[in-house]
Design a protein around this motif. Sequence first.
Motif, PDB file in Angstrom:
ATOM      1  N   ILE A 194      11.305   4.232  24.012  1.00  0.00           N
ATOM      2  CA  ILE A 194      11.517   5.674  24.117  1.00  0.00           C
ATOM      3  C   ILE A 194      12.902   6.010  24.669  1.00  0.00           C
ATOM      4  N   ASN A 195      13.520   7.064  24.112  1.00  0.00           N
ATOM      5  CA  ASN A 195      14.778   7.612  24.612  1.00  0.00           C
ATOM      6  C   ASN A 195      14.719   9.119  24.397  1.00  0.00           C
ATOM      7  N   THR A 196      14.376   9.846  25.458  1.00  0.00           N
ATOM      8  CA  THR A 196      14.203  11.298  25.337  1.00  0.00           C
ATOM      9  C   THR A 196      15.490  12.060  25.628  1.00  0.00           C
ATOM     10  N   GLY A 197      16.551  11.325  26.031  1.00  0.00           N
ATOM     11  CA  GLY A 197      17.808  11.987  26.350  1.00  0.00           C
ATOM     12  C   GLY A 197      17.866  12.525  27.755  1.00  0.00           C
ATOM     13  N   ASN A 198      16.924  12.148  28.620  1.00  0.00           N
ATOM     14  CA  ASN A 198      16.911  12.662  30.000  1.00  0.00           C
ATOM     15  C   ASN A 198      17.608  11.733  30.981  1.00  0.00           C
ATOM     16  N   GLY A 199      18.253  10.649  30.472  1.00  0.00           N
ATOM     17  CA  GLY A 199      18.966   9.734  31.357  1.00  0.00           C
ATOM     18  C   GLY A 199      18.145   8.539  31.791  1.00  0.00           C
ATOM     19  N   TYR A 200      16.882   8.472  31.356  1.00  0.00           N
ATOM     20  CA  TYR A 200      15.999   7.350  31.686  1.00  0.00           C
ATOM     21  C   TYR A 200      15.489   6.754  30.370  1.00  0.00           C
ATOM     22  N   TYR A 201      15.380   5.439  30.335  1.00  0.00           N
ATOM     23  CA  TYR A 201      15.159   4.771  29.065  1.00  0.00           C
ATOM     24  C   TYR A 201      14.028   3.744  29.130  1.00  0.00           C
ATOM     25  N   GLN A 205      11.382   3.529  32.176  1.00  0.00           N
ATOM     26  CA  GLN A 205      12.243   4.674  32.494  1.00  0.00           C
ATOM     27  C   GLN A 205      13.317   4.292  33.513  1.00  0.00           C
ATOM     28  N   ILE A 206      14.148   3.339  33.113  1.00  0.00           N
ATOM     29  CA  ILE A 206      15.225   2.844  33.979  1.00  0.00           C
ATOM     30  C   ILE A 206      16.512   3.577  33.635  1.00  0.00           C
ATOM     31  N   SER A 207      17.246   3.998  34.667  1.00  0.00           N
ATOM     32  CA  SER A 207      18.524   4.670  34.439  1.00  0.00           C
ATOM     33  C   SER A 207      19.592   3.635  34.089  1.00  0.00           C
ATOM     34  N   MET A 208      20.687   4.089  33.531  1.00  0.00           N
ATOM     35  CA  MET A 208      21.749   3.166  33.136  1.00  0.00           C
ATOM     36  C   MET A 208      22.387   2.482  34.343  1.00  0.00           C
ATOM     37  N   SER A 209      22.558   3.230  35.452  1.00  0.00           N
ATOM     38  CA  SER A 209      23.171   2.607  36.625  1.00  0.00           C
ATOM     39  C   SER A 209      22.289   1.487  37.171  1.00  0.00           C
ATOM     40  N   THR A 210      20.979   1.713  37.163  1.00  0.00           N
ATOM     41  CA  THR A 210      20.054   0.674  37.630  1.00  0.00           C
ATOM     42  C   THR A 210      20.033  -0.488  36.640  1.00  0.00           C
ATOM     43  N   TRP A 211      20.035  -0.196  35.348  1.00  0.00           N
ATOM     44  CA  TRP A 211      20.037  -1.231  34.308  1.00  0.00           C
ATOM     45  C   TRP A 211      21.238  -2.150  34.477  1.00  0.00           C
ATOM     46  N   ARG A 212      22.415  -1.534  34.756  1.00  0.00           N
ATOM     47  CA  ARG A 212      23.628  -2.336  34.934  1.00  0.00           C
ATOM     48  C   ARG A 212      23.576  -3.123  36.241  1.00  0.00           C
ATOM     49  N   ALA A 213      23.120  -2.452  37.306  1.00  0.00           N
ATOM     50  CA  ALA A 213      23.114  -3.085  38.630  1.00  0.00           C
ATOM     51  C   ALA A 213      22.239  -4.327  38.666  1.00  0.00           C
ATOM     52  N   PHE A 214      21.159  -4.343  37.882  1.00  0.00           N
ATOM     53  CA  PHE A 214      20.224  -5.466  37.923  1.00  0.00           C
ATOM     54  C   PHE A 214      20.325  -6.380  36.693  1.00  0.00           C
ATOM     55  N   GLY A 215      21.492  -6.290  36.016  1.00  0.00           N
ATOM     56  CA  GLY A 215      21.786  -7.262  34.967  1.00  0.00           C
ATOM     57  C   GLY A 215      21.103  -7.023  33.641  1.00  0.00           C
ATOM     58  N   GLY A 216      20.595  -5.820  33.404  1.00  0.00           N
ATOM     59  CA  GLY A 216      19.902  -5.559  32.156  1.00  0.00           C
ATOM     60  C   GLY A 216      20.797  -5.625  30.942  1.00  0.00           C
ATOM     61  N   TYR A 254      20.844  -8.228  28.146  1.00  0.00           N
ATOM     62  CA  TYR A 254      19.893  -8.177  27.034  1.00  0.00           C
ATOM     63  C   TYR A 254      20.294  -7.139  25.995  1.00  0.00           C
ATOM     64  N   ALA A 255      20.676  -5.944  26.454  1.00  0.00           N
ATOM     65  CA  ALA A 255      21.016  -4.852  25.538  1.00  0.00           C
ATOM     66  C   ALA A 255      21.820  -3.810  26.299  1.00  0.00           C
ATOM     67  N   ALA A 256      22.559  -2.991  25.543  1.00  0.00           N
ATOM     68  CA  ALA A 256      23.387  -1.964  26.184  1.00  0.00           C
ATOM     69  C   ALA A 256      22.525  -0.939  26.910  1.00  0.00           C
ATOM     70  N   TYR A 257      21.381  -0.574  26.340  1.00  0.00           N
ATOM     71  CA  TYR A 257      20.485   0.410  26.943  1.00  0.00           C
ATOM     72  C   TYR A 257      19.096  -0.211  27.118  1.00  0.00           C
ATOM     73  N   PRO A 258      18.343   0.212  28.114  1.00  0.00           N
ATOM     74  CA  PRO A 258      17.014  -0.348  28.357  1.00  0.00           C
ATOM     75  C   PRO A 258      16.079  -0.243  27.159  1.00  0.00           C
ATOM     76  N   HIS A 259      16.099   0.914  26.491  1.00  0.00           N
ATOM     77  CA  HIS A 259      15.151   1.090  25.389  1.00  0.00           C
ATOM     78  C   HIS A 259      15.481   0.235  24.180  1.00  0.00           C
ATOM     79  N   GLN A 260      16.705  -0.346  24.167  1.00  0.00           N
ATOM     80  CA  GLN A 260      17.086  -1.217  23.067  1.00  0.00           C
ATOM     81  C   GLN A 260      16.664  -2.673  23.323  1.00  0.00           C
ATOM     82  N   ALA A 261      16.243  -2.962  24.533  1.00  0.00           N
ATOM     83  CA  ALA A 261      15.802  -4.316  24.886  1.00  0.00           C
ATOM     84  C   ALA A 261      14.321  -4.483  24.523  1.00  0.00           C
ATOM     85  N   THR A 262      13.885  -5.712  24.432  1.00  0.00           N
ATOM     86  CA  THR A 262      12.481  -5.975  24.147  1.00  0.00           C
ATOM     87  C   THR A 262      11.631  -5.657  25.378  1.00  0.00           C
TER      88      THR A 262
END
Length: 417
Positions: free
Chosen positions: A52-59, A63-74, A77-85
Amino acid sequence: MRSVAARKKSVLAVAALLAVAAPLLTSTGASAASVPTWDKVAQCEASGNWSINTGNGYYGGLQISMSTWRAFGGTQYAAYPHQATKQQQILTGEKILAGQGQGAWPSCGPAAGLGADHANPYPTAPTYPNPATLASGTLVKSPSGPDVKVMIGGAGVPVAASDVAPGHYDLSGIVLVDNAAFNGLPSAPPAGTVIHDQAGGAGRYVVIDGAALPISGADWTADGYDTRPDMGVPSAWLTGAVQRTVTNGRVVMDQSGNDPARYVMLNGSALHISAAEWTANGYDQRSLMGVPGDWLKATAAKSPVNGVVLKDVSGADSTVYVMAGGVAVPLTYADFTGFGYDKRPLEGAPGTWLKAAAAQAAPVDGTMLLSPDSNTVWQVTGGKKKAMTADQFGPGKLSFADVVSVPTAFTAKLPTA
Protein backbone atom coordinates in the motif's frame (compact mmCIF):
# COMPACT_ATOMS: atom_id res chain seq x y z
CA MET A 1 -5.33 4.65 22.10
CA ARG A 2 -3.71 7.51 20.17
CA SER A 3 -5.14 8.84 16.94
CA VAL A 4 -3.49 7.76 13.68
CA ALA A 5 -2.09 11.24 13.16
CA ALA A 6 -0.60 11.34 16.64
CA ARG A 7 0.84 7.88 16.25
CA LYS A 8 2.54 8.73 12.98
CA LYS A 9 3.86 12.01 14.37
CA SER A 10 5.45 10.02 17.16
CA VAL A 11 7.04 7.56 14.70
CA LEU A 12 8.44 10.47 12.66
CA ALA A 13 9.89 12.16 15.71
CA VAL A 14 11.60 9.02 16.91
CA ALA A 15 12.84 8.26 13.41
CA ALA A 16 14.44 11.70 13.15
CA LEU A 17 16.25 11.09 16.42
CA LEU A 18 17.37 7.64 15.26
CA ALA A 19 18.84 9.06 12.09
CA VAL A 20 21.29 10.99 14.28
CA ALA A 21 21.88 8.56 17.12
CA ALA A 22 21.23 5.08 15.64
CA PRO A 23 24.69 3.70 16.62
CA LEU A 24 23.93 4.42 20.32
CA LEU A 25 20.63 2.54 20.42
CA THR A 26 20.07 -0.41 22.69
CA SER A 27 17.06 -2.71 22.77
CA THR A 28 14.07 -1.22 24.59
CA GLY A 29 11.84 -4.30 24.50
CA ALA A 30 11.02 -7.22 22.28
CA SER A 31 13.58 -7.78 19.53
CA ALA A 32 11.74 -10.38 17.51
CA ALA A 33 8.23 -11.48 16.69
CA SER A 34 6.64 -14.25 14.65
CA VAL A 35 5.23 -13.68 11.17
CA PRO A 36 1.61 -14.13 12.37
CA THR A 37 2.15 -11.31 14.89
CA TRP A 38 3.57 -9.06 12.20
CA ASP A 39 0.55 -9.94 10.07
CA LYS A 40 -1.65 -8.63 12.88
CA VAL A 41 0.32 -5.37 12.95
CA ALA A 42 -0.06 -5.05 9.18
CA GLN A 43 -3.79 -5.78 9.40
CA CYS A 44 -4.16 -3.03 11.97
CA GLU A 45 -1.91 -0.51 10.20
CA ALA A 46 -2.74 -1.16 6.53
CA SER A 47 -5.60 -3.66 6.36
CA GLY A 48 -2.98 -6.31 5.62
CA ASN A 49 -1.86 -4.66 2.37
CA TRP A 50 1.92 -4.96 2.21
CA SER A 51 2.20 -2.92 -1.02
CA ILE A 52 0.00 0.00 0.00
CA ASN A 53 1.02 3.61 -0.76
CA THR A 54 -1.71 6.11 0.07
CA GLY A 55 0.53 9.17 -0.32
CA ASN A 56 0.40 10.04 3.39
CA GLY A 57 4.15 9.57 3.94
CA TYR A 58 3.86 6.04 5.37
CA TYR A 59 4.38 2.95 3.28
CA GLY A 60 3.74 -0.76 3.16
CA GLY A 61 2.12 -3.17 5.55
CA LEU A 62 3.87 -1.71 8.60
CA GLN A 63 3.34 1.92 7.54
CA ILE A 64 7.01 2.87 7.85
CA SER A 65 8.12 6.41 7.04
CA MET A 66 11.01 7.02 4.67
CA SER A 67 13.26 8.43 7.40
CA THR A 68 12.73 5.31 9.50
CA TRP A 69 13.17 3.04 6.45
CA ARG A 70 16.53 4.68 5.73
CA ALA A 71 17.65 4.77 9.36
CA PHE A 72 17.13 1.02 9.80
CA GLY A 73 18.66 -0.07 6.50
CA GLY A 74 15.49 -0.76 4.56
CA THR A 75 16.91 0.77 1.40
CA GLN A 76 19.14 -2.28 1.00
CA TYR A 77 15.95 -4.01 -0.17
CA ALA A 78 14.05 -1.26 -2.02
CA ALA A 79 13.85 2.51 -2.33
CA TYR A 80 10.44 2.60 -0.59
CA PRO A 81 8.97 0.21 2.01
CA HIS A 82 5.95 -0.70 -0.09
CA GLN A 83 8.24 -1.76 -2.92
CA ALA A 84 9.97 -4.35 -0.72
CA THR A 85 8.65 -7.86 -0.16
CA LYS A 86 6.68 -8.79 2.94
CA GLN A 87 9.71 -10.59 4.34
CA GLN A 88 11.98 -7.59 3.70
CA GLN A 89 9.51 -5.27 5.43
CA ILE A 90 9.31 -7.62 8.41
CA LEU A 91 13.11 -7.92 8.63
CA THR A 92 13.34 -4.13 8.72
CA GLY A 93 10.48 -4.04 11.22
CA GLU A 94 12.54 -6.40 13.41
CA LYS A 95 15.31 -3.80 13.53
CA ILE A 96 12.83 -1.05 14.39
CA LEU A 97 11.34 -3.27 17.10
CA ALA A 98 14.80 -3.89 18.54
CA GLY A 99 15.56 -0.18 18.60
CA GLN A 100 12.21 1.34 19.58
CA GLY A 101 10.17 -1.48 20.98
CA GLN A 102 6.49 -1.97 20.14
CA GLY A 103 5.90 1.74 20.78
CA ALA A 104 7.01 2.41 17.22
CA TRP A 105 3.45 1.30 16.44
CA PRO A 106 1.73 2.94 19.43
CA SER A 107 -1.71 1.40 18.93
CA CYS A 108 -1.19 -1.52 16.61
CA GLY A 109 1.97 -2.86 18.26
CA PRO A 110 0.44 -3.55 21.69
CA ALA A 111 -2.86 -4.62 20.13
CA ALA A 112 -1.04 -7.27 18.11
CA GLY A 113 0.98 -8.46 21.11
CA LEU A 114 4.20 -7.35 19.47
CA GLY A 115 5.99 -6.85 22.78
CA ALA A 116 5.10 -10.28 24.11
CA ASP A 117 6.11 -12.33 21.06
CA HIS A 118 9.82 -13.14 21.02
CA ALA A 119 9.87 -15.67 18.18
CA ASN A 120 12.26 -15.36 15.26
CA PRO A 121 10.06 -14.73 12.18
CA TYR A 122 12.57 -16.27 9.77
CA PRO A 123 14.80 -18.71 11.65
CA THR A 124 17.83 -19.88 9.74
CA ALA A 125 17.27 -23.37 8.41
CA PRO A 126 19.78 -25.84 9.87
CA THR A 127 22.45 -27.08 7.51
CA TYR A 128 23.04 -30.80 7.26
CA PRO A 129 25.96 -32.75 5.81
CA ASN A 130 25.60 -34.62 2.56
CA PRO A 131 25.19 -38.24 3.71
CA ALA A 132 27.03 -39.50 0.63
CA THR A 133 30.21 -37.87 1.98
CA LEU A 134 30.02 -39.56 5.38
CA ALA A 135 32.31 -42.43 6.26
CA SER A 136 31.00 -45.97 6.07
CA GLY A 137 29.69 -47.05 9.46
CA THR A 138 28.20 -43.63 10.27
CA LEU A 139 24.66 -43.76 11.65
CA VAL A 140 22.25 -41.22 10.15
CA LYS A 141 18.63 -40.18 10.52
CA SER A 142 16.41 -37.34 9.37
CA PRO A 143 15.05 -34.76 11.86
CA SER A 144 11.47 -35.76 11.00
CA GLY A 145 11.44 -39.49 11.73
CA PRO A 146 12.74 -42.23 14.02
CA ASP A 147 14.31 -44.45 11.35
CA VAL A 148 18.08 -44.96 11.49
CA LYS A 149 20.38 -46.06 8.69
CA VAL A 150 24.05 -46.95 8.58
CA MET A 151 26.12 -45.56 5.73
CA ILE A 152 27.87 -48.20 3.62
CA GLY A 153 29.61 -46.98 0.49
CA GLY A 154 27.20 -44.08 0.01
CA ALA A 155 24.10 -46.22 0.67
CA GLY A 156 21.89 -46.01 3.75
CA VAL A 157 21.23 -49.53 5.02
CA PRO A 158 18.26 -49.64 7.45
CA VAL A 159 19.07 -50.45 11.09
CA ALA A 160 16.23 -52.27 12.86
CA ALA A 161 15.67 -51.94 16.60
CA SER A 162 16.72 -55.57 16.96
CA ASP A 163 20.08 -54.75 15.33
CA VAL A 164 21.18 -52.07 17.81
CA ALA A 165 22.42 -54.21 20.71
CA PRO A 166 23.91 -57.19 18.84
CA GLY A 167 25.44 -54.92 16.22
CA HIS A 168 26.89 -52.59 18.88
CA TYR A 169 25.47 -49.55 17.14
CA ASP A 170 26.09 -46.40 19.20
CA LEU A 171 22.93 -44.32 18.85
CA SER A 172 24.58 -41.40 20.64
CA GLY A 173 26.67 -40.81 17.54
CA ILE A 174 23.81 -40.40 15.07
CA VAL A 175 24.33 -37.67 12.46
CA LEU A 176 21.27 -35.72 11.32
CA VAL A 177 20.90 -35.34 7.56
CA ASP A 178 18.38 -33.60 5.35
CA ASN A 179 15.04 -35.42 5.13
CA ALA A 180 15.02 -35.62 1.33
CA ALA A 181 18.63 -36.81 1.23
CA PHE A 182 17.87 -39.43 3.91
CA ASN A 183 14.87 -40.80 2.04
CA GLY A 184 16.76 -40.75 -1.25
CA LEU A 185 19.64 -42.93 -0.07
CA PRO A 186 20.04 -46.28 -1.88
CA SER A 187 19.04 -49.04 0.55
CA ALA A 188 21.73 -51.50 -0.57
CA PRO A 189 25.52 -51.09 -0.77
CA PRO A 190 27.05 -50.73 -4.24
CA ALA A 191 27.48 -53.85 -6.36
CA GLY A 192 30.71 -55.66 -5.48
CA THR A 193 30.74 -54.58 -1.82
CA VAL A 194 31.93 -57.34 0.51
CA ILE A 195 29.85 -57.58 3.67
CA HIS A 196 29.36 -59.59 6.85
CA ASP A 197 26.87 -59.63 9.70
CA GLN A 198 27.68 -56.73 12.02
CA ALA A 199 26.55 -58.88 14.95
CA GLY A 200 29.21 -61.50 14.19
CA GLY A 201 29.70 -64.72 12.30
CA ALA A 202 32.21 -66.05 9.80
CA GLY A 203 30.00 -65.73 6.70
CA ARG A 204 31.07 -63.33 3.99
CA TYR A 205 28.93 -62.09 1.10
CA VAL A 206 29.18 -59.87 -1.96
CA VAL A 207 26.36 -57.51 -2.89
CA ILE A 208 24.94 -57.72 -6.41
CA ASP A 209 21.69 -55.83 -7.21
CA GLY A 210 20.80 -55.69 -3.51
CA ALA A 211 21.19 -59.46 -3.12
CA ALA A 212 23.86 -60.90 -0.80
CA LEU A 213 25.68 -63.78 -2.52
CA PRO A 214 27.62 -66.10 -0.21
CA ILE A 215 31.39 -66.30 -0.71
CA SER A 216 32.88 -69.72 -0.07
CA GLY A 217 36.21 -70.17 1.68
CA ALA A 218 37.84 -71.12 -1.62
CA ASP A 219 36.39 -68.09 -3.41
CA TRP A 220 37.44 -65.71 -0.64
CA THR A 221 41.05 -65.62 -1.83
CA ALA A 222 40.75 -67.12 -5.34
CA ASP A 223 38.31 -64.40 -6.39
CA GLY A 224 40.23 -61.63 -4.63
CA TYR A 225 37.45 -60.77 -2.19
CA ASP A 226 39.99 -60.77 0.64
CA THR A 227 41.53 -57.62 -0.86
CA ARG A 228 38.33 -55.57 -0.63
CA PRO A 229 37.03 -53.65 2.40
CA ASP A 230 34.83 -55.94 4.49
CA MET A 231 31.81 -54.02 5.78
CA GLY A 232 29.49 -55.01 8.62
CA VAL A 233 25.76 -54.68 7.88
CA PRO A 234 22.66 -55.00 10.10
CA SER A 235 21.52 -58.59 10.67
CA ALA A 236 17.90 -57.94 9.69
CA TRP A 237 18.89 -56.40 6.37
CA LEU A 238 21.37 -59.19 5.64
CA THR A 239 18.74 -61.86 6.29
CA GLY A 240 16.51 -60.31 3.65
CA ALA A 241 19.37 -59.71 1.20
CA VAL A 242 20.43 -63.38 1.30
CA GLN A 243 16.93 -64.33 0.15
CA ARG A 244 16.87 -61.87 -2.74
CA THR A 245 17.77 -62.85 -6.29
CA VAL A 246 19.97 -61.02 -8.74
CA THR A 247 17.98 -58.90 -11.18
CA ASN A 248 16.61 -60.69 -14.24
CA GLY A 249 18.76 -60.00 -17.30
CA ARG A 250 21.94 -59.34 -15.33
CA VAL A 251 24.94 -60.90 -17.10
CA VAL A 252 27.42 -62.61 -14.77
CA MET A 253 30.68 -64.54 -14.83
CA ASP A 254 32.98 -66.33 -12.41
CA GLN A 255 34.85 -63.60 -10.53
CA SER A 256 38.04 -65.66 -10.54
CA GLY A 257 38.04 -66.00 -14.33
CA ASN A 258 38.58 -69.76 -14.09
CA ASP A 259 35.29 -70.30 -15.92
CA PRO A 260 35.24 -68.22 -19.12
CA ALA A 261 31.51 -68.85 -19.68
CA ARG A 262 28.94 -66.10 -19.41
CA TYR A 263 25.47 -66.44 -17.90
CA VAL A 264 22.29 -64.40 -17.74
CA MET A 265 20.15 -64.34 -14.60
CA LEU A 266 16.49 -65.40 -14.73
CA ASN A 267 14.40 -65.77 -11.59
CA GLY A 268 17.33 -66.90 -9.46
CA SER A 269 18.90 -69.18 -12.08
CA ALA A 270 22.01 -68.55 -14.16
CA LEU A 271 21.38 -69.54 -17.79
CA HIS A 272 24.41 -70.29 -19.94
CA ILE A 273 25.01 -68.01 -22.92
CA SER A 274 26.66 -69.65 -25.94
CA ALA A 275 29.51 -67.89 -27.70
CA ALA A 276 27.35 -67.26 -30.77
CA GLU A 277 24.59 -65.70 -28.69
CA TRP A 278 26.96 -63.48 -26.71
CA THR A 279 27.08 -60.89 -29.48
CA ALA A 280 24.11 -61.96 -31.63
CA ASN A 281 21.67 -61.41 -28.76
CA GLY A 282 23.37 -58.26 -27.45
CA TYR A 283 24.54 -59.70 -24.15
CA ASP A 284 27.95 -58.14 -24.79
CA GLN A 285 26.27 -54.71 -24.51
CA ARG A 286 25.09 -55.33 -20.96
CA SER A 287 26.99 -54.70 -17.74
CA LEU A 288 29.03 -57.81 -16.86
CA MET A 289 29.34 -58.58 -13.15
CA GLY A 290 31.74 -61.02 -11.50
CA VAL A 291 30.20 -63.34 -8.88
CA PRO A 292 31.60 -66.01 -6.54
CA GLY A 293 32.49 -69.15 -8.50
CA ASP A 294 30.89 -71.68 -6.13
CA TRP A 295 27.68 -69.62 -5.98
CA LEU A 296 27.63 -69.47 -9.78
CA LYS A 297 28.01 -73.25 -10.15
CA ALA A 298 25.11 -73.87 -7.79
CA THR A 299 22.95 -71.21 -9.44
CA ALA A 300 23.68 -72.49 -12.97
CA ALA A 301 22.58 -75.96 -11.84
CA LYS A 302 19.15 -74.65 -10.83
CA SER A 303 16.28 -74.36 -13.26
CA PRO A 304 13.99 -71.31 -13.33
CA VAL A 305 11.07 -71.81 -10.95
CA ASN A 306 7.91 -73.56 -12.08
CA GLY A 307 5.46 -71.36 -13.92
CA VAL A 308 8.01 -68.95 -15.41
CA VAL A 309 6.98 -68.09 -18.97
CA LEU A 310 9.77 -67.53 -21.47
CA LYS A 311 10.83 -67.47 -25.10
CA ASP A 312 14.00 -67.25 -27.19
CA VAL A 313 15.45 -63.79 -26.61
CA SER A 314 16.69 -63.61 -30.20
CA GLY A 315 13.19 -64.01 -31.62
CA ALA A 316 14.37 -66.83 -33.91
CA ASP A 317 11.88 -69.17 -32.23
CA SER A 318 8.47 -67.60 -31.63
CA THR A 319 7.31 -70.45 -29.39
CA VAL A 320 6.39 -69.55 -25.82
CA TYR A 321 7.32 -72.02 -23.06
CA VAL A 322 6.42 -72.55 -19.42
CA MET A 323 8.88 -74.04 -16.95
CA ALA A 324 7.74 -77.25 -15.22
CA GLY A 325 10.27 -79.13 -13.12
CA GLY A 326 13.25 -78.08 -15.26
CA VAL A 327 11.47 -78.75 -18.56
CA ALA A 328 10.58 -75.90 -20.93
CA VAL A 329 7.10 -77.00 -22.03
CA PRO A 330 5.95 -75.49 -25.38
CA LEU A 331 2.58 -73.73 -25.40
CA THR A 332 0.15 -73.07 -28.20
CA TYR A 333 -1.49 -69.67 -28.33
CA ALA A 334 -4.66 -71.26 -26.93
CA ASP A 335 -2.63 -72.68 -24.03
CA PHE A 336 -0.85 -69.36 -23.49
CA THR A 337 -4.10 -67.46 -23.04
CA GLY A 338 -6.27 -70.29 -21.71
CA PHE A 339 -3.91 -71.04 -18.82
CA GLY A 340 -3.58 -67.33 -18.04
CA TYR A 341 0.12 -67.23 -18.85
CA ASP A 342 -0.46 -64.11 -20.95
CA LYS A 343 -0.96 -62.29 -17.62
CA ARG A 344 2.57 -63.14 -16.48
CA PRO A 345 5.86 -61.50 -17.50
CA LEU A 346 7.35 -63.05 -20.64
CA GLU A 347 11.07 -63.50 -20.06
CA GLY A 348 13.77 -63.84 -22.71
CA ALA A 349 16.24 -66.75 -22.49
CA PRO A 350 19.26 -67.78 -24.57
CA GLY A 351 18.02 -69.97 -27.43
CA THR A 352 20.62 -72.71 -26.95
CA TRP A 353 19.76 -73.09 -23.28
CA LEU A 354 16.04 -73.03 -24.08
CA LYS A 355 16.34 -75.84 -26.64
CA ALA A 356 18.18 -77.98 -24.11
CA ALA A 357 15.52 -77.32 -21.47
CA ALA A 358 12.76 -78.21 -23.94
CA ALA A 359 14.52 -81.49 -24.77
CA GLN A 360 14.46 -82.76 -21.17
CA ALA A 361 12.64 -86.09 -20.98
CA ALA A 362 10.55 -85.45 -17.89
CA PRO A 363 10.16 -82.97 -15.04
CA VAL A 364 12.03 -83.58 -11.80
CA ASP A 365 10.40 -85.70 -9.14
CA GLY A 366 7.70 -83.98 -7.14
CA THR A 367 6.56 -81.68 -9.94
CA MET A 368 2.77 -81.38 -9.97
CA LEU A 369 0.99 -81.02 -13.30
CA LEU A 370 -2.54 -80.28 -14.46
CA SER A 371 -3.79 -80.46 -18.05
CA PRO A 372 -7.17 -79.32 -19.44
CA ASP A 373 -8.39 -82.83 -20.35
CA SER A 374 -9.29 -83.66 -16.72
CA ASN A 375 -9.31 -82.35 -13.15
CA THR A 376 -6.63 -84.83 -12.11
CA VAL A 377 -3.46 -83.40 -10.63
CA TRP A 378 -0.45 -85.56 -11.51
CA GLN A 379 2.78 -85.80 -9.55
CA VAL A 380 5.95 -86.82 -11.36
CA THR A 381 7.97 -89.70 -9.86
CA GLY A 382 10.83 -91.35 -11.72
CA GLY A 383 9.73 -89.98 -15.06
CA LYS A 384 6.18 -91.25 -14.59
CA LYS A 385 2.97 -89.54 -13.47
CA LYS A 386 0.86 -90.56 -10.51
CA ALA A 387 -2.65 -89.29 -9.76
CA MET A 388 -2.93 -87.27 -6.56
CA THR A 389 -5.84 -87.23 -4.11
CA ALA A 390 -7.59 -84.23 -2.58
CA ASP A 391 -6.41 -85.08 0.93
CA GLN A 392 -2.81 -84.45 -0.12
CA PHE A 393 -3.57 -80.71 -0.31
CA GLY A 394 -4.39 -78.22 2.43
CA PRO A 395 -2.82 -76.39 5.39
CA GLY A 396 0.50 -77.95 6.27
CA LYS A 397 0.35 -80.10 3.12
CA LEU A 398 0.87 -79.50 -0.59
CA SER A 399 -0.53 -76.36 -2.21
CA PHE A 400 -2.53 -76.06 -5.41
CA ALA A 401 -0.56 -72.86 -6.07
CA ASP A 402 2.45 -75.04 -6.93
CA VAL A 403 0.60 -76.99 -9.63
CA VAL A 404 1.76 -76.15 -13.17
CA SER A 405 -0.81 -76.06 -15.98
CA VAL A 406 0.56 -77.76 -19.11
CA PRO A 407 -0.92 -78.95 -22.44
CA THR A 408 -2.63 -82.34 -22.52
CA ALA A 409 -0.03 -83.60 -24.98
CA PHE A 410 2.70 -83.11 -22.39
CA THR A 411 1.04 -85.11 -19.61
CA ALA A 412 -0.11 -87.75 -22.12
CA LYS A 413 3.45 -88.66 -23.07
CA LEU A 414 4.35 -89.43 -19.45
CA PRO A 415 3.61 -93.05 -18.54
CA THR A 416 1.30 -93.62 -15.56
CA ALA A 417 2.95 -95.06 -12.50
